[in-house]
Motif scaffolding. Structure first.
Motif, short mmCIF file in Angstrom:
data_model
loop_
_atom_site.label_atom_id
_atom_site.label_comp_id
_atom_site.label_asym_id
_atom_site.label_seq_id
_atom_site.Cartn_x
_atom_site.Cartn_y
_atom_site.Cartn_z
N ASP A 175 -4.13 10.10 1.50
CA ASP A 175 -4.09 10.31 2.95
C ASP A 175 -3.86 11.82 3.18
O ASP A 175 -2.73 12.29 3.21
N PRO A 186 0.81 -1.22 0.00
CA PRO A 186 0.00 0.00 0.00
C PRO A 186 0.85 1.28 0.00
O PRO A 186 1.79 1.41 0.78
N GLU A 227 2.36 3.36 2.92
CA GLU A 227 1.47 3.47 4.07
C GLU A 227 2.20 3.05 5.35
O GLU A 227 2.01 3.65 6.41
N ASP A 284 -8.38 4.71 -0.27
CA ASP A 284 -7.35 3.72 -0.52
C ASP A 284 -6.20 4.25 -1.36
O ASP A 284 -5.23 3.53 -1.65
N LYS A 318 2.61 5.32 8.82
CA LYS A 318 2.18 4.85 10.14
C LYS A 318 3.34 4.78 11.12
O LYS A 318 3.20 5.13 12.30
N ARG A 375 0.32 5.70 -0.35
CA ARG A 375 -0.69 6.75 -0.23
C ARG A 375 -0.13 8.09 -0.72
O ARG A 375 1.04 8.43 -0.45
#
Length: 332
Positions: free
Chosen positions: A328, A105, A233, A325, A237, A107
């Motif tokens: 962000d 993933p 992603e 998806d 995080k 973003r």
């Protein structure tokens, strides 16, 4: 967009070695974090990001940014997914493609450009009525575009559907893979119209091959998710402060592009040193006049819905990929 003649590579036309030029402009410092950013082509679409590098905004944020130019958005994305790069600047549609394939993933965290950098010009001698609609002006014409899956091809299919035209009956799409081939088709009279962009617009007008564009995709399409800064992603995080720093430096860069045109043009001249001044001036003026760059870095859902519709109509994206998806926006 899709096959990336999406990323209209000005460096290719100008003969630049973008990766070595930008990487070489930064002196490595022990207290800076090396941050490798890939791109599908060295383009004026991404000029605000280069401004941030040359002005030292990313250094202020603790990052030693090094640009690596790949041939195409897929390769730029693959470098990030494989861990060989920390981020990429380019089309967010590649995030959607990766999602569909079950890839790592990624973003988009801030936009550089929310307009499609493409225009339609008529060959010299072909009559265009500015009072008529886009559909009326292209009906019955032979139009030089990229091959199926390329950005301009996809956009033309989208506009045809929007305006109720049948591309198999109402006009002819001459699918030509290279810029040089499309220029030749116009020059030789094989095509009536062509999807073009700077610096080829100014060069073609100067050479008498075609007229000034009668249709602007930024104006025809409105908001369009064109160029974003994209991070894994997992990185966002694990290190939200990094994402926050990248967004802050990019916003500062975007602000300079809009508030200090003289300095923006001077930096662009350094960034594209082999591009003739007239060509560079044409690129920057058309970008400014068509609202190519996004001053606040916002990533509106409307822009993604437009992009998604276009790549879905063209058959490149076969599944729905929602905004959340791909984007962000929390650090904006």
């Amino acid at each position: 967009m899709v096959q990336l003649n999406r990323r209209q590579i000005l460096a290719g036309a100008a003969g630049l070695g973008a990766a070595s030029m930008i990487g070489g402009s930064l002196s490595a410092r022990a207290d800076l974090r090396k941050f490798i950013v890939t791109e599908p082509g060295h383009s004026a679409d991404s000029l605000p990001f280069y401004v941030g590098i040359r002005k030292g905004y990313f250094k202020e944020a603790g990052l030693d940014v090094q640009i690596v130019t790949s041939e195409g958005g897929g390769k730029a994305m693959a470098a990030v997914q494989s861990g060989n790069a920390d981020a990429y600047i380019g089309g967010p549609e590649h995030i959607a493609f990766a999602n569909v394939k079950g890839g790592k993933p990624i973003r988009a965290i801030i936009a550089l450009s929310n307009r499609a950098n493409s225009f339609v010009s008529a060959r010299t001698g072909v009559t265009i009525d500015p009072a008529k609609s886009f559909a009326e002006n292209i009906k019955g014409k032979k139009i030089a575009v990229g091959t199926r899956g390329s950005t301009d091809n996809s956009i033309l299919l989208y506009l045809a559907k929007r305006d109720g035209l049948d591309p198999r009956a109402d006009f002819v799409m001459l699918e030509i893979a290279t810029d040089a081939g499309r220029v030749a088709a116009m020059k030789n009279g094989e095509a009536d119209l062509a999807m073009v962009y700077e610096p080829f617009i100014a060069q073609g007008v100067k050479a008498g091959i075609w007229q000034e564009p009668f249709a602007s995709m930024p104006k025809e399409l409105g908001l369009f998710a064109w160029t974003t800064v994209n991070l894994p992603e997992a990185t966002i995080k694990a290190d939200p402060e990094l994402a926050k720093a990248v967004v802050a430096a990019t916003k500062k860069s975007l602000d300079l592009v809009f508030t200090n045109e003289a300095e923006m043009r001077a930096i662009a001249a350094e960034e594209f040193p082999t591009l003739p001044k007239d060509d560079l001036d044409a690129i920057l003026t058309r970008a400014r006049n068509n609202d190519m760059w996004q001053q606040d870095g916002s990533m509106p859902e409307e822009a993604w819905e437009k992009t998604k519709s276009i790549i879905t109509i063209s058959g490149v994206l076969k599944e729905d990929v929602p905004y959340k998806d791909v984007f962000d926006p929390e650090f904006l």
